[in-house]
Design an enzyme around this catalytic site. Sequence first.
Site, mmCIF file in Angstrom:
data_model
loop_
_atom_site.group_PDB
_atom_site.id
_atom_site.type_symbol
_atom_site.label_atom_id
_atom_site.label_comp_id
_atom_site.label_asym_id
_atom_site.label_seq_id
_atom_site.Cartn_x
_atom_site.Cartn_y
_atom_site.Cartn_z
ATOM 1 N NE ARG A 27 -3.922 -2.267 2.159
ATOM 2 C CZ ARG A 27 -3.864 -3.577 1.940
ATOM 3 N NH1 ARG A 27 -2.682 -4.172 1.864
ATOM 4 N NH2 ARG A 27 -4.966 -4.278 1.802
ATOM 5 N N GLY A 73 -1.037 -12.041 -4.756
ATOM 6 C CA GLY A 73 -2.471 -11.806 -4.796
ATOM 7 C C GLY A 73 -2.839 -10.401 -4.362
ATOM 8 C CG ASP A 80 -2.779 -13.821 5.279
ATOM 9 O OD1 ASP A 80 -3.413 -14.512 4.468
ATOM 10 O OD2 ASP A 80 -2.474 -12.635 5.069
ATOM 11 N NE ARG A 117 -2.292 -19.886 2.599
ATOM 12 C CZ ARG A 117 -1.974 -18.600 2.681
ATOM 13 N NH1 ARG A 117 -2.698 -17.781 3.433
ATOM 14 N NH2 ARG A 117 -0.939 -18.133 2.016
ATOM 15 N NE ARG A 157 0.529 -15.349 4.803
ATOM 16 C CZ ARG A 157 1.406 -14.430 5.181
ATOM 17 N NH1 ARG A 157 2.298 -14.698 6.107
ATOM 18 N NH2 ARG A 157 1.391 -13.219 4.637
#
Length: 449
Positions: free
Chosen positions: A32, A100, A325, A356, A402
């Site tokens: 950002r 993403g 996440d 996931r 992750r």
Amino acid sequence: MSLSKNDVLRSQKGAALRGTIYVPGDKSISHRSLIFGSLAIGSSQISGLLESADVLATKDALIALGVEIIKTQNGDWQVNGVGLNGMVSPLKPLDLGNSGTGVRLLMGVVAGQDITATFTGDASLSTRPMARITDPLSTMGASISTRDGQLPVTIKGTSTPLAHQHRSEVASAQVKSAILLSGLNGRGTTQITEPYASRDHTESMLRYFGANVQQTFVDNGSHIISLQGEAVLHGRQINVPRDPSSAAFAIVAALITPDSDVMIPGISINPLRTGLLDTLVEMGGSIERVNERNEGGEVIADLRVKSSQLYGIEVPASRAASMIDEYPILSVAAAAASGKTDMHGVAELRVKETDRIKVMADGLRQCGVDVAYSDDSIQVNGQVTGNKIMGGVTLSAQHDHRIGMSFLTLGLITEHPITVSGCTTIETSFPNFAANMTQLGASIIVDAI
């Protein structure tokens, strides 16, 4: 410790973890910072930027859109903004790799300007759904073509997007951010309603850059965000805090490895990012927040984590958006805990880099952990009878950073080592993960095939 596409990592039980680990800058804020700095009038200076593959892909895409971004001699980054209508159509497709966040936020940027861009990504990103981004952007006036709702996506934007009233079925910071970025140039108020509040870095940073953004929390738990269009952003100084999602692996590793005592400085403790910390403390984890302070509009703190006996709990669906996440690494903590941990409201995990829910459940089962799951929940039965987690398996991270780091963390306490393939994408969020953990005392070894 750089990983090639043929590398695997192996972790095994070793010494207690002790010392200080400096995790990378926050990935969400890094993306950002570059994007908002590019849309601002004037120059923005960014310190502490996460220089991972994901963030650098966003940087390269912004340069292709006509923005000057320079790394200065002191290691900071300077972004010379072009304003909300100053970008140009790129000469070739924008390749966002595995990012993403980058691809979805930049879709919102392009949709709100009179330019055309095609978005591509790697094999993993190209399987992820984009319709929940492209559908509202089309409603706002952009002309969009996709490959059955997936990449490649071509967007012909408009400099006069329509203000949009969007009610989201899921709390997603990426969906929300794409709509807000497109709405910056719109006339009137763009409004988004979420069932629960997702991470609000976009709202906070837009206000910091000068936009009029309001947030309302409704009694039923929903979250309403309103953006006044025809905004003007101004360049700012940004100090990127360290990433709580990256810190999660060191936190859980310290909690489950006996006799550990670890300091993790400068972590963002934005209330909409602390779901994992709250959950681990409820499970009995010793996590102390030290030296809380405010830097660049974000609250940060140093975390001291000591090994702890964890206990299974019920994790409410309302907490999912603040830790979406972190569920893979929470599943590891649950496997090491005594009793059952129920995690609800996690359907969003199915549309990440991998499914996931399924990948973590399958891997944990191979290690000897009792796991059940549905489309929207995970149940992990920890060491109820004191049985040890065996490990001794080779698992595939399926190119999900992750997932890879979660199974490597589990390997620090299993009876036999865990080998994880497909770890290259760890570089997208936590460069030098293995080296940093090894400095604490973890045994994580690079093994080239």
